[in-house]
Design a protein around this motif. Sequence first.
Motif, PDB file in Angstrom:
ATOM      1  N   ARG A  99     -10.689  -9.231  25.298  1.00 46.63           N
ATOM      2  CA  ARG A  99     -10.856 -10.207  26.382  1.00 46.63           C
ATOM      3  C   ARG A  99     -11.122 -11.576  25.769  1.00 46.63           C
ATOM      4  O   ARG A  99     -12.222 -12.110  25.859  1.00 46.63           O
ATOM      5  N   SER A 100     -10.059 -12.107  25.132  1.00 49.23           N
ATOM      6  CA  SER A 100     -10.139 -13.399  24.469  1.00 49.23           C
ATOM      7  C   SER A 100      -8.719 -13.892  24.212  1.00 49.23           C
ATOM      8  O   SER A 100      -7.743 -13.204  24.496  1.00 49.23           O
ATOM      9  N   TYR A 101      -8.636 -15.115  23.656  1.00 47.34           N
ATOM     10  CA  TYR A 101      -7.338 -15.607  23.193  1.00 47.34           C
ATOM     11  C   TYR A 101      -6.951 -14.859  21.914  1.00 47.34           C
ATOM     12  O   TYR A 101      -7.803 -14.347  21.196  1.00 47.34           O
ATOM     13  N   CYS A 102      -5.645 -14.823  21.645  1.00 55.41           N
ATOM     14  CA  CYS A 102      -5.191 -14.362  20.346  1.00 55.41           C
ATOM     15  C   CYS A 102      -5.245 -15.559  19.397  1.00 55.41           C
ATOM     16  O   CYS A 102      -5.180 -16.715  19.828  1.00 55.41           O
ATOM     17  N   HIS A 103      -5.330 -15.282  18.121  1.00 52.96           N
ATOM     18  CA  HIS A 103      -5.216 -16.358  17.144  1.00 52.96           C
ATOM     19  C   HIS A 103      -3.724 -16.598  16.905  1.00 52.96           C
ATOM     20  O   HIS A 103      -2.948 -15.645  16.827  1.00 52.96           O
ATOM     21  N   SER A 104      -3.341 -17.843  16.770  1.00 53.48           N
ATOM     22  CA  SER A 104      -1.911 -18.153  16.661  1.00 53.48           C
ATOM     23  C   SER A 104      -1.362 -17.973  15.255  1.00 53.48           C
ATOM     24  O   SER A 104      -0.146 -17.889  15.072  1.00 53.48           O
ATOM     25  N   PRO A 109      -8.889  -9.151  13.997  1.00 57.19           N
ATOM     26  CA  PRO A 109      -9.231  -7.831  13.456  1.00 57.19           C
ATOM     27  C   PRO A 109      -9.458  -6.812  14.566  1.00 57.19           C
ATOM     28  O   PRO A 109      -9.733  -7.177  15.711  1.00 57.19           O
ATOM     29  N   ALA A 110      -9.359  -5.568  14.215  1.00 58.22           N
ATOM     30  CA  ALA A 110      -9.518  -4.490  15.196  1.00 58.22           C
ATOM     31  C   ALA A 110     -10.876  -4.529  15.881  1.00 58.22           C
ATOM     32  O   ALA A 110     -10.993  -4.138  17.046  1.00 58.22           O
ATOM     33  N   THR A 111     -11.883  -5.012  15.186  1.00 55.55           N
ATOM     34  CA  THR A 111     -13.228  -5.054  15.757  1.00 55.55           C
ATOM     35  C   THR A 111     -13.320  -6.005  16.946  1.00 55.55           C
ATOM     36  O   THR A 111     -14.273  -5.939  17.717  1.00 55.55           O
ATOM     37  N   ASN A 112     -12.365  -6.893  17.116  1.00 52.59           N
ATOM     38  CA  ASN A 112     -12.371  -7.817  18.253  1.00 52.59           C
ATOM     39  C   ASN A 112     -11.880  -7.159  19.537  1.00 52.59           C
ATOM     40  O   ASN A 112     -12.029  -7.734  20.612  1.00 52.59           O
ATOM     41  N   PHE A 113     -11.285  -6.001  19.435  1.00 55.30           N
ATOM     42  CA  PHE A 113     -10.631  -5.364  20.576  1.00 55.30           C
ATOM     43  C   PHE A 113     -11.544  -4.308  21.189  1.00 55.30           C
ATOM     44  O   PHE A 113     -11.968  -3.369  20.528  1.00 55.30           O
ATOM     45  N   GLU A 114     -11.826  -4.490  22.506  1.00 52.09           N
ATOM     46  CA  GLU A 114     -12.752  -3.597  23.173  1.00 52.09           C
ATOM     47  C   GLU A 114     -12.080  -2.373  23.788  1.00 52.09           C
ATOM     48  O   GLU A 114     -12.736  -1.353  24.006  1.00 52.09           O
TER      49      GLU A 114
END
Length: 125
Positions: A99-104, A109-114
């Motif tokens: 629940r955020s922007y992607c980096h362009s 990293p996988a840890t950012n994905f809930e």
Amino acid sequence: VQLVESGEGSVQAGGSLRLSCAASKYVYDRNCLGWFRQAPGKEREGVATIYTGGGVTTYADSVKGRFTVSQDNANYTVYLQMNSLKPEDTAMYYCAAARSYCHSRRLLPATNFEYWGQGTQVTVS
């Protein structure tokens, strides 16, 4: 269930497959959706991401020019079109949402994905 992958298959080297990730509206709208993969005995690695709010895509170097991530806003679905497949692409592929922007310029990293799907197997021989 927030994310459901489909498109599992076995192909010969040089072939193509398309994976689908059906998401709930909650995790799809204006979020970063990504594809990850994990081969036996290896760490999970990012493959591609797409920001559903604007379509910005990012790819791992190993798949650039061969894989394409795309979105279908009407069906809350993200796709991974995989062409020119290689045996080293063999892995379990997972769809994930942050629940955020992607980096362009680099993959989050996988840890950012809930949120994570159950995975779908891709085998290239």
